[in-house]
Design a protein around this motif. Structure first.
Motif, PDB file in Angstrom:
ATOM      1  N   THR A   1       4.647   1.107  -0.144  1.00  0.00           N
ATOM      2  CA  THR A   1       3.325   1.599   0.241  1.00  0.00           C
ATOM      3  C   THR A   1       3.452   2.848   1.100  1.00  0.00           C
ATOM      4  OG1 THR A   1       3.219   0.191   2.204  1.00  0.00           O
ATOM      5  CG2 THR A   1       2.281  -0.702   0.169  1.00  0.00           C
ATOM      6  N   GLY A   2       2.372   3.631   1.127  1.00  0.00           N
ATOM      7  CA  GLY A   2       2.334   4.830   1.942  1.00  0.00           C
ATOM      8  C   GLY A   2       2.192   6.081   1.105  1.00  0.00           C
ATOM      9  N   THR A   3       2.479   7.205   1.715  1.00  0.00           N
ATOM     10  CA  THR A   3       2.360   8.504   1.064  1.00  0.00           C
ATOM     11  C   THR A   3       3.710   8.935   0.525  1.00  0.00           C
ATOM     12  OG1 THR A   3       0.552   9.116   2.530  1.00  0.00           O
ATOM     13  CG2 THR A   3       1.675  10.913   1.402  1.00  0.00           C
TER      14      THR A   3
ATOM     15  N   THR B   1      -0.587   8.354  -2.876  1.00  0.00           N
ATOM     16  CA  THR B   1      -0.705   7.265  -1.920  1.00  0.00           C
ATOM     17  C   THR B   1      -0.638   5.941  -2.661  1.00  0.00           C
ATOM     18  OG1 THR B   1      -2.131   8.640  -0.535  1.00  0.00           O
ATOM     19  CG2 THR B   1      -2.141   6.289  -0.078  1.00  0.00           C
TER      20      THR B   1
ATOM     21  N   THR C   1      -0.933   1.768  -2.200  1.00  0.00           N
ATOM     22  CA  THR C   1      -1.434   0.682  -1.361  1.00  0.00           C
ATOM     23  C   THR C   1      -1.132  -0.640  -2.039  1.00  0.00           C
ATOM     24  OG1 THR C   1      -3.246   2.124  -0.652  1.00  0.00           O
ATOM     25  CG2 THR C   1      -3.485  -0.223  -0.193  1.00  0.00           C
TER      26      THR C   1
END
Length: 181
Positions: free
Chosen positions: A34-36, A61, A63
């Motif tokens: 998860t994350g950018t 991104t 999630t």
């Protein structure tokens, strides 16, 4: 017997403490991803014509949702405008393997030896299209990660000369999310 019990308990305690020192070891595969992410390099088995090849890559991104589902949000340019797309990918029984678009696309997410780098490999079940992307937590190039991506490309039977490194762009607000203009 008591003399043997103490070393076994100590080994268990050390293993528990080491796992606590490394919080990533407690995260699921989806939570780690998860994350950018930034697309550091791309490769495909069929190269689009020069005018259709993406020259810029926007941050993506990821999630983690319920039950092994990941939501991938990405921005792309089309006809001079930014557009945002959301894709849901579903975990399969095979570790690192996901499906999207009702099983029409199969994705493999492979963690690289260097920290904060992954390869995402996608196969389109109907069209024979295959693509790989090198993702990193930062937009800067990492020569070691790029070398691992080259090796990955060879293992998947993709041509090394088809690897390209897009210009980093964004983050932009997609034009189609702004509402009527």
């Amino acid at each position: 017997m008591k003399a043997l019990l103490l070393p076994v308990l100590l080994l268990g305690l050390v293993a528990t403490l080491q796992a606590q020192d490394d919080p990533l070891s407690l995260l699921s595969e989806e939570e780690k991803f998860t994350g950018t992410w930034y697309i550091n390099a791309m490769v495909a088995n069929k190269n689009p014509p020069d005018g259709k090849r993406p020259r810029k890559a926007f941050p993506t991104t990821v999630t983690a949702l319920d039950s092994g589902i990941l939501e991938v949000k990405t921005t792309f340019m089309f006809k001079g405008r930014c557009h945002e797309k959301k894709i849901l990918i579903h975990k399969t029984e095979t570790p690192g393997k996901y499906s999207a678009f009702d099983g029409k696309k199969v994705l493999y997410i492979e963690e690289l030896p260097m920290e904060d780098y992954y390869v995402v490999y996608c196969e389109d079940q109907g069209k024979g299209f295959r693509m790989g992307k090198l993702l990193g937590r930062t937009p800067e190039q990492n020569p070691e990660a790029l070398e691992e991506f080259r090796k990955f490309t060879q293992r998947r039977g993709l041509l090394e000369e088809n690897i390209f490194i897009p210009q980093q762009a964004g983050p932009w607000v997609p034009h189609d999310s702004l509402g009527p203009s």
